[in-house]
Design a protein around this motif. Structure first.
Motif, short mmCIF file in Angstrom:
data_model
loop_
_atom_site.label_atom_id
_atom_site.label_comp_id
_atom_site.label_asym_id
_atom_site.label_seq_id
_atom_site.Cartn_x
_atom_site.Cartn_y
_atom_site.Cartn_z
N LEU A 21 31.04 22.80 47.98
CA LEU A 21 31.55 23.48 49.17
C LEU A 21 30.72 23.15 50.41
N ARG A 22 29.42 23.03 50.25
CA ARG A 22 28.55 22.74 51.40
C ARG A 22 28.82 21.37 51.99
N HIS A 23 29.36 20.48 51.16
CA HIS A 23 29.64 19.13 51.65
C HIS A 23 31.05 18.98 52.21
N LEU A 24 31.84 20.06 52.11
CA LEU A 24 33.19 20.02 52.68
C LEU A 24 33.14 20.25 54.19
N THR A 25 33.95 19.52 54.90
CA THR A 25 34.07 19.74 56.35
C THR A 25 35.55 19.80 56.70
N GLY A 26 35.86 20.47 57.80
CA GLY A 26 37.26 20.59 58.21
C GLY A 26 37.45 21.75 59.14
N ASN A 27 38.71 22.15 59.30
CA ASN A 27 39.03 23.22 60.25
C ASN A 27 38.72 24.61 59.70
N ASP A 28 38.44 24.69 58.40
CA ASP A 28 38.29 25.99 57.77
C ASP A 28 36.82 26.28 57.43
N GLU A 29 35.91 25.86 58.32
CA GLU A 29 34.48 25.95 58.03
C GLU A 29 34.00 27.39 57.89
N VAL A 30 34.63 28.33 58.62
CA VAL A 30 34.22 29.73 58.54
C VAL A 30 34.49 30.27 57.14
N ASN A 31 35.71 29.98 56.62
CA ASN A 31 36.05 30.44 55.27
C ASN A 31 35.17 29.78 54.21
N ILE A 32 34.82 28.51 54.44
CA ILE A 32 33.94 27.81 53.50
C ILE A 32 32.57 28.48 53.49
N ALA A 33 32.07 28.82 54.67
CA ALA A 33 30.77 29.49 54.78
C ALA A 33 30.79 30.84 54.07
N LEU A 39 29.37 32.98 46.68
CA LEU A 39 28.89 32.32 45.47
C LEU A 39 27.36 32.38 45.37
N GLN A 40 26.70 32.35 46.53
CA GLN A 40 25.23 32.45 46.54
C GLN A 40 24.78 33.81 46.01
N ASP A 41 25.50 34.86 46.43
CA ASP A 41 25.20 36.21 45.92
C ASP A 41 25.43 36.27 44.40
N LYS A 42 26.51 35.62 43.97
CA LYS A 42 26.83 35.59 42.53
C LYS A 42 25.73 34.84 41.76
N LEU A 43 25.23 33.75 42.37
CA LEU A 43 24.17 32.97 41.74
C LEU A 43 22.89 33.79 41.59
N THR A 44 22.56 34.53 42.63
CA THR A 44 21.35 35.38 42.58
C THR A 44 21.45 36.39 41.44
N LYS A 45 22.61 37.03 41.33
CA LYS A 45 22.81 38.02 40.26
C LYS A 45 22.77 37.37 38.89
N LEU A 46 23.31 36.15 38.80
CA LEU A 46 23.31 35.43 37.52
C LEU A 46 21.89 35.05 37.11
N LEU A 47 21.09 34.60 38.10
CA LEU A 47 19.69 34.27 37.82
C LEU A 47 18.91 35.51 37.37
#
Length: 318
Positions: A21-33, A39-47
């Motif tokens: 996702l971080r390497h995707l670029t386009g008109n929908d950058e806000v939604n990607i962010a 997913l980062q929050d999910k990763l933290t909880k998984l760790l």
């Protein structure tokens, strides 16, 4: 890119999605962010959930992780003006144990420890952190030098065990380990030891008979490796997981048994995920231990250290 262990497969998949996702670029950058943040929050909880319930065998794997900070990483991140001191003045130099003078947060210390090596070339050079007799005799020489100049000693332990080769035995491996333990018990300066990865057998305890023994949260410390134990008891390395459970080799077990004094918390996901932060935490723990011994007379430091280990023996007999 992280090296992932077997039990970290869900973590690896999630990190892979985040990187895509971080390497995707386009008109929908806000939604990607927004998705990356979710997913980062999910990763933290998984760790947190994964590393909050590691089995002894999984902790053994983490303790051996190839990206875990080694002795040379601690030197680079913690100690200023490190000056290595080589040779045992009897036979030669052993690169499996490195030692020298440095400054830790302004305090001059003699720092000694095992170095395993990071790649094939350095692993061969440092013999995978398994020292021969000259390594332990060098450690004795440096401890005695520190005592002469009233300098505290810090040891960083990370070894599967002393080298079992015929040449090491011929040069007095067991005697060198015993003399190193004797020196640890005898010196009249503060001695702090930290198990930063593997603490294996006599090769580890030769540097770890200290006033304060610390362990990183996911390190291990045992009389024998799980594989070695399994091969003796079950004639099969397949029982290593069972052996790890029985050996009580985790930091939490050893603190409960009174073998170590304190546990140094690792960054989320293990020291291998944030080596600089792990090094900093170890440095702060060492300074705290040294401060607790400020002003204590050398003979009393020695007596307390000896009494501490004699008491472990008494408990073991009861």
């Amino acid at each position: 890119m992280h090296n992932f262990l077997d039990f970290e497969k869900p973590i690896a998949e999630l990190e892979g999605k985040i990187e895509e996702l971080r390497h995707l670029t386009g008109n929908d950058e806000v939604n990607i962010a927004d998705e990356v943040s979710r997913l980062q929050d999910k990763l933290t909880k998984l760790l947190q959930s994964t590393y909050g319930k590691l089995t002894p065998w999984q902790k053994t794997q983490v303790a051996r992780h190839p990206d875990r900070p080694h002795f040379t990483d601690y030197i680079a991140n913690l100690f200023d003006d490190f000056t290595p001191l080589a040779g045992d003045r009897q036979f030669g130099e052993d690169a499996a144990i490195i030692g020298g003078l440095g400054r830790l947060q302004g305090r001059t210390v003699m720092v000694i420890g095992h170095e395993k090596g990071r790649d094939t070339e350095t692993r061969v050079k440092h013999n995978f952190g398994s020292a021969r007799p000259e390594g332990y005799r060098k450690a004795i020489r440096l401890m005695r030098m520190a005592e002469r100049f009233n300098i505290p000693v810090v040891t960083l332990v990370d070894t599967a065990g002393a080298f079992p080769g015929a040449d090491a035995e011929a040069r007095g491996q067991s005697e060198a380990i015993a003399r190193s333990i004797e020196a640890c018990l005898d010196i009249k300066v503060p001695l702090i030891s930290v198990i930063i990865g593997e603490g294996g057998s006599g090769g580890a305890i030769a540097l770890a008979v200290a006033n304060t023994v610390l362990m990183l949260e996911n390190s291990i410390y045992s009389v024998i490796s799980p594989e070695g134990c399994a091969s003796i008891l079950w004639r099969s390395g397949d029982e290593a997981k069972t052996a790890a459970e029985a050996l009580r080799l985790t930091a939490q077990d050893l603190q409960q048994l009174g073998v170590i004094d304190d546990i140094v918390a690792e960054p989320l996901g293990g020291a291998q995920r944030n080596a600089k932060e792990a090094c900093k935490r170890v440095g702060d723990a060492i300074i705290k231990a040294l401060e607790s011994m400020d002003g204590v007379e050398g003979g009393l430091l020695k007596a307390r250290r000896r009494d501490k280990f004699l008491e472990m023996g008494r408990k073991g007999l009861n």
